[in-house]
Scaffold this motif. Sequence first.
Motif, PDB file in Angstrom:
ATOM      1  N   ILE A   1      51.864 -58.386  -2.996  1.00 14.35           N
ATOM      2  CA  ILE A   1      52.415 -59.562  -2.310  1.00 14.35           C
ATOM      3  C   ILE A   1      51.977 -59.570  -0.850  1.00 14.35           C
ATOM      4  O   ILE A   1      51.590 -60.616  -0.303  1.00 14.35           O
ATOM      5  CB  ILE A   1      53.950 -59.572  -2.424  1.00 14.35           C
ATOM      6  CG1 ILE A   1      54.361 -59.764  -3.886  1.00 14.35           C
ATOM      7  CG2 ILE A   1      54.549 -60.666  -1.557  1.00 14.35           C
ATOM      8  CD1 ILE A   1      55.855 -59.650  -4.114  1.00 14.35           C
ATOM      9  N   ASP A   2      51.999 -58.391  -0.204  1.00 10.92           N
ATOM     10  CA  ASP A   2      51.553 -58.303   1.193  1.00 10.92           C
ATOM     11  C   ASP A   2      50.075 -58.675   1.315  1.00 10.92           C
ATOM     12  O   ASP A   2      49.675 -59.416   2.232  1.00 10.92           O
ATOM     13  CB  ASP A   2      51.786 -56.896   1.731  1.00 10.92           C
ATOM     14  CG  ASP A   2      53.272 -56.584   1.864  1.00 10.92           C
ATOM     15  OD1 ASP A   2      54.061 -57.543   1.969  1.00 10.92           O
ATOM     16  OD2 ASP A   2      53.630 -55.390   1.856  1.00 10.92           O
TER      17      ASP A   2
ATOM     18  N   ILE B   1      46.278 -65.345   2.323  1.00  4.48           N
ATOM     19  CA  ILE B   1      46.642 -66.750   2.562  1.00  4.48           C
ATOM     20  C   ILE B   1      46.557 -67.081   4.047  1.00  4.48           C
ATOM     21  O   ILE B   1      46.053 -68.138   4.447  1.00  4.48           O
ATOM     22  CB  ILE B   1      48.062 -67.023   2.012  1.00  4.48           C
ATOM     23  CG1 ILE B   1      48.052 -66.961   0.483  1.00  4.48           C
ATOM     24  CG2 ILE B   1      48.567 -68.378   2.478  1.00  4.48           C
ATOM     25  CD1 ILE B   1      49.424 -67.065  -0.137  1.00  4.48           C
ATOM     26  N   ALA B   2      47.027 -66.159   4.900  1.00  7.38           N
ATOM     27  CA  ALA B   2      46.960 -66.392   6.339  1.00  7.38           C
ATOM     28  C   ALA B   2      45.510 -66.482   6.811  1.00  7.38           C
ATOM     29  O   ALA B   2      45.160 -67.331   7.646  1.00  7.38           O
ATOM     30  CB  ALA B   2      47.691 -65.271   7.076  1.00  7.38           C
ATOM     31  N   GLU B   3      44.633 -65.614   6.268  1.00  4.20           N
ATOM     32  CA  GLU B   3      43.219 -65.665   6.652  1.00  4.20           C
ATOM     33  C   GLU B   3      42.583 -66.988   6.227  1.00  4.20           C
ATOM     34  O   GLU B   3      41.814 -67.597   6.987  1.00  4.20           O
ATOM     35  CB  GLU B   3      42.484 -64.484   6.018  1.00  4.20           C
ATOM     36  CG  GLU B   3      42.881 -63.129   6.598  1.00  4.20           C
ATOM     37  CD  GLU B   3      42.197 -61.983   5.877  1.00  4.20           C
ATOM     38  OE1 GLU B   3      41.479 -62.268   4.885  1.00  4.20           O
ATOM     39  OE2 GLU B   3      42.370 -60.817   6.298  1.00  4.20           O
ATOM     40  N   GLN B   4      42.904 -67.445   5.029  1.00  2.94           N
ATOM     41  CA  GLN B   4      42.344 -68.708   4.563  1.00  2.94           C
ATOM     42  C   GLN B   4      42.853 -69.887   5.393  1.00  2.94           C
ATOM     43  O   GLN B   4      42.129 -70.855   5.624  1.00  2.94           O
ATOM     44  CB  GLN B   4      42.687 -68.912   3.080  1.00  2.94           C
ATOM     45  CG  GLN B   4      42.023 -67.919   2.151  1.00  2.94           C
ATOM     46  CD  GLN B   4      40.514 -67.945   2.263  1.00  2.94           C
ATOM     47  OE1 GLN B   4      39.907 -69.018   2.401  1.00  2.94           O
ATOM     48  NE2 GLN B   4      39.893 -66.768   2.219  1.00  2.94           N
ATOM     49  N   GLN B   5      44.101 -69.793   5.840  1.00  2.30           N
ATOM     50  CA  GLN B   5      44.619 -70.839   6.720  1.00  2.30           C
ATOM     51  C   GLN B   5      43.864 -70.870   8.042  1.00  2.30           C
ATOM     52  O   GLN B   5      43.567 -71.941   8.582  1.00  2.30           O
ATOM     53  CB  GLN B   5      46.106 -70.633   6.966  1.00  2.30           C
ATOM     54  CG  GLN B   5      46.981 -70.938   5.758  1.00  2.30           C
ATOM     55  CD  GLN B   5      48.445 -70.689   6.026  1.00  2.30           C
ATOM     56  OE1 GLN B   5      48.808 -70.069   7.020  1.00  2.30           O
ATOM     57  NE2 GLN B   5      49.302 -71.158   5.133  1.00  2.30           N
TER      58      GLN B   5
END
Length: 237
Positions: A128-129, A135-139
């Motif tokens: 999950i981490d 997800i943060a990197e893709q954002q």
Amino acid sequence: MSKLGKFFKGGGSSKSRAAPSSQEALVRLRETEEMLSKKQEYLENRIQRELSLAKKHGTKNKRAALQALKRKKRFEKQLTQIDGTLSTIEFQREALENSHTNTEVLRNMGIAAKAMKALHENMDLNKIDDLMQEIAEQQDVAQEISEAFSQRVGFDDNFDEDELMAELEELEQEELNKKMANIRLPNVPSSSLPAQPDRVPGRMSSTSSSAHRSRAASSRRAEGEDDDIKQLAAWAT
């Protein structure tokens, strides 16, 4: 031991009889309530009838009137007992309904807990981490792409400004020539003025003065037209 105690003891000792479900017990209680309500209505009608008979006989037939009142008293006693029984059954039904509701709630909560446990068994906190970090990197990448699209795209616009100014002056000159072509210049008379006729001596002075004023006005108009032509030619060049 009373007969009633023996009856309940005998009923409880039967192991072959399974306990009814809460739904079955509720159905039985509702049926009992409906039966007692009908009996209650019947007794109320009988009480009114016996009371009417007692009033009817009155002092004329005291024995019949007393019998009617006795029956009325018995019916009233039965009615009181039924009222108490209905209250007890209503209380028992409400308690059974609450127990059934609590049982269903507990059962459903247990099912939900098992479902949650089964879902969590397939979850790894490390995964999950990693997923949240991805997800943060893709954002961040998406944000950079949006900023890149929003920036002004630089095309090859290195042109010689002197050439552009020369082209602009040519265009202005063409527009000026078009305007000049549409302007009509005044026509200058080519014939000479007619000779003045002989005048009467008495009117010579006034006629000469009028002719002089006319020639002066014509001269001023000609000079004004020459000035307009000169200004127009200067503006054109």
